[in-house]
Design an enzyme around this catalytic site. Structure first.
Site, PDB file in Angstrom:
ATOM      1  CG  ASP A 250      -1.688  -1.287   1.373  1.00 32.06           C
ATOM      2  OD1 ASP A 250      -2.750  -1.412   0.769  1.00 32.06           O
ATOM      3  OD2 ASP A 250      -1.176  -2.196   2.062  1.00 32.06           O
TER       4      ASP A 250
ATOM      5  CD  GLU B 128      -1.461  -3.574  -6.667  1.00 33.59           C
ATOM      6  OE1 GLU B 128      -1.632  -2.552  -7.330  1.00 33.59           O
ATOM      7  OE2 GLU B 128      -2.411  -4.287  -6.283  1.00 33.59           O
TER       8      GLU B 128
HETATM    9  O1  TRH Z   1       4.477  -5.941   0.523  1.00 38.87           O
HETATM   10  P1  TRH Z   1       3.612  -6.582  -0.458  1.00 38.87           P
HETATM   11  O2  TRH Z   1       3.293  -7.982  -0.161  1.00 38.87           O
HETATM   12  O3  TRH Z   1       2.290  -5.756  -0.581  1.00 38.87           O
HETATM   13  C1  TRH Z   1       1.008  -6.348  -0.699  1.00 38.87           C
HETATM   14  C2  TRH Z   1       0.413  -6.106  -2.019  1.00 38.87           C
HETATM   15  O4  TRH Z   1       0.350  -4.761  -2.363  1.00 38.87           O
HETATM   16  C3  TRH Z   1      -0.963  -6.710  -2.037  1.00 38.87           C
HETATM   17  O5  TRH Z   1      -1.548  -6.544  -3.291  1.00 38.87           O
HETATM   18  C4  TRH Z   1      -1.778  -6.049  -0.994  1.00 38.87           C
HETATM   19  O6  TRH Z   1      -3.033  -6.613  -0.945  1.00 38.87           O
HETATM   20  C5  TRH Z   1      -1.091  -6.216   0.324  1.00 38.87           C
HETATM   21  O7  TRH Z   1       0.223  -5.727   0.276  1.00 38.87           O
HETATM   22  C6  TRH Z   1      -1.833  -5.465   1.379  1.00 38.87           C
HETATM   23  O8  TRH Z   1       4.290  -6.558  -1.928  1.00 38.87           O
HETATM   24  P2  TRH Z   1       4.524  -5.363  -2.975  1.00 38.87           P
HETATM   25  O9  TRH Z   1       3.246  -4.870  -3.544  1.00 38.87           O
HETATM   26  O10 TRH Z   1       5.524  -5.845  -3.901  1.00 38.87           O
HETATM   27  O11 TRH Z   1       5.119  -4.196  -2.109  1.00 38.87           O
HETATM   28  C7  TRH Z   1       6.380  -4.224  -1.551  1.00 38.87           C
HETATM   29  C8  TRH Z   1       6.952  -2.835  -1.542  1.00 38.87           C
HETATM   30  O12 TRH Z   1       8.096  -2.819  -0.689  1.00 38.87           O
HETATM   31  C9  TRH Z   1       7.437  -2.423  -2.926  1.00 38.87           C
HETATM   32  O13 TRH Z   1       7.168  -1.057  -3.135  1.00 38.87           O
HETATM   33  C10 TRH Z   1       8.935  -2.635  -2.852  1.00 38.87           C
HETATM   34  C11 TRH Z   1       9.206  -2.316  -1.414  1.00 38.87           C
HETATM   35  N1  TRH Z   1      10.419  -2.892  -0.826  1.00 38.87           N
HETATM   36  C12 TRH Z   1      11.389  -2.019  -0.372  1.00 38.87           C
HETATM   37  O14 TRH Z   1      11.248  -0.801  -0.488  1.00 38.87           O
HETATM   38  N2  TRH Z   1      12.512  -2.538   0.216  1.00 38.87           N
HETATM   39  C13 TRH Z   1      12.718  -3.873   0.353  1.00 38.87           C
HETATM   40  O15 TRH Z   1      13.779  -4.280   0.907  1.00 38.87           O
HETATM   41  C14 TRH Z   1      11.730  -4.760  -0.154  1.00 38.87           C
HETATM   42  C15 TRH Z   1      11.935  -6.256  -0.041  1.00 38.87           C
HETATM   43  C16 TRH Z   1      10.571  -4.247  -0.719  1.00 38.87           C
END
Ligand code: TRH
Length: 356
Positions: free
Chosen positions: A15, A260
């Protein structure tokens, strides 16, 4: 225009990740004034910490409660209010909007999907008793929907192998020449141990970059760590900023991603990947994954199609890894196709066009 983005962190980082990427796109690419009101400011700040300070300084990252007093008076009155993933606006903010001298447009920014039904629902009005116009906005791959967040577009400059972020210097110094590099960012429940053991049987070196929290999934932090053959090296990295994580994806040969935002970044990195999609009780995630694979594999050969579907549904690597070169070429072609189809500027530009 002035944009207020409301971000409630349900779980994980997605989010905040999406709201931050949207805010930076609107501000740095389109010169918009943006504020994010978030109920978990430390997480949002952490994600945003890697960005060029000039970009960050222009975006206000504020606690949720800061919105209460804010909508009513010019010049703070917003032109566009975004409820990310259907989060409900604070009542006091909404009351302020109703008294404001100009009425904004409200956008319900939905979850990304490759399913065809979103075409029909994208942009539809969502009439509210308070009378402020509100619309559904669906991010997605098709031309008729809300598009994808592209910023920052991976280019040779910011994603060069030489630009190792300082937080990753130590981890990167332990990488072995000639080893295939795989990053892992998945949910609990993936058959990781079996997957790595299977990789260990192959005649090839693999350096596995474990993002924050993955070592715990593999019990590496308990007294009983898994033992793997020496062709597999596990390297844990801390939680890094979003920009630094984008860099990691661009520097690996294969990525396991989830949610996502990382899902789209893996595609923009132009590398093969496994999407560990967010599981839903009613198995809606299976339909979502199938809809994406239909689009992603439209131009793939039958062999590559079967190999990719096997990988994405957690078949062991020995069953599909021989197709990695083909998959690599496919991933690059898919990336070009995505950038071409989003040549209008993707989600941020389509949103601006929609409200403008
Ligand atoms: O964290 P997520 O599993 O988020 C999920 C999805 O958005 C899902 O659709 C939603 O329903 C749920 O949350 C509530 O995976 P996502 O979307 O890839 O988001 C991870 C974010 O974290 C992305 O912007 C990348 C960031 N990130 C970092 O900034 N540093 C890191 O070290 C890592 C591993 C990720």
């Amino acid at each position: 225009m002035r944009w207020d983005i409301f971000c409630q962190i349900v779980d994980n980082y997605g989010d905040a990740g999406i709201c931050w990427r949207l805010a930076r796109s609107l501000s740095s690419l389109h010169g918009q004034e943006v504020r994010i009101f978030c109920d978990d400011l430390p997480t949002l700040n952490l994600l945003a910490s890697g960005v060029d300070p000039e970009i960050k300084a222009k975006i206000a990252l504020l606690p949720w409660e800061a919105s209460f007093q804010n909508a009513r008076h010019l010049p703070q009155a917003p032109d566009v209010v975004i409820e990310a993933f259907g989060c409900e606006l604070p009542e006091r903010y909404l009351a302020g909007l109703l008294m404001a001298p100009k009425k904004p447009i409200m956008i319900n920014l939905e979850y990304l999907s490759a399913e065809p039904w979103i075409i029909e629902f994208h942009g539809k009005a969502s009439p509210q008793s308070h009378g402020i116009p509100k619309y559904f906005f669906f991010p997605g791959f098709q031309d008729e929907v809300g598009g994808l967040l592209l910023d920052p577009i991976p280019s040779l400059g910011n994603m060069s192998a030489k630009n190792i972020p300082s937080i990753l210097q130590e981890a990167w110094s332990s990488l072995r020449p000639g080893a295939k590099r795989i990053s892992i960012f998945c949910y609990p429940g993936a058959p990781l141990q079996k997957w790595l053991e299977d990789l260990g049987k192959l005649n090839q070196k693999f350096d596995i970059v474990l993002t924050h929290g993955i070592a715990e999934l593999l019990n590496l932090t308990t007294g009983k760590p898994i033992s793997l053959p020496s062709n597999i090296q596990l390297i844990s990295i801390p939680f890094v900023s979003q920009d630094d994580y984008d860099w990691v994806l661009s520097q690996c040969d294969f990525n396991i991603v989830r949610g996502e935002d990382s899902f789209i970044r893996a595609q923009l990195a132009g590398k093969p990947f496994i999407w560990h999609i967010y599981h839903q009780e009613d198995r809606a995630h299976e339909v979502k994954l199938a809809a994406f694979l239909d689009l992603y594999l439209e131009a793939a050969s039958q062999e590559l199609r079967l190999a990719t579907i096997a990988a994405m549904t957690w078949a062991m690597p020995s069953q599909w890894i021989s197709h990695l070169d083909d998959w690599n070429a496919h991933a690059l072609a898919w990336r070009s196709q995505l950038l071409k189809k989003q040549g209008d500027g993707g989600l941020a530009a389509r949103l601006l066009h929609f409200v403008g």
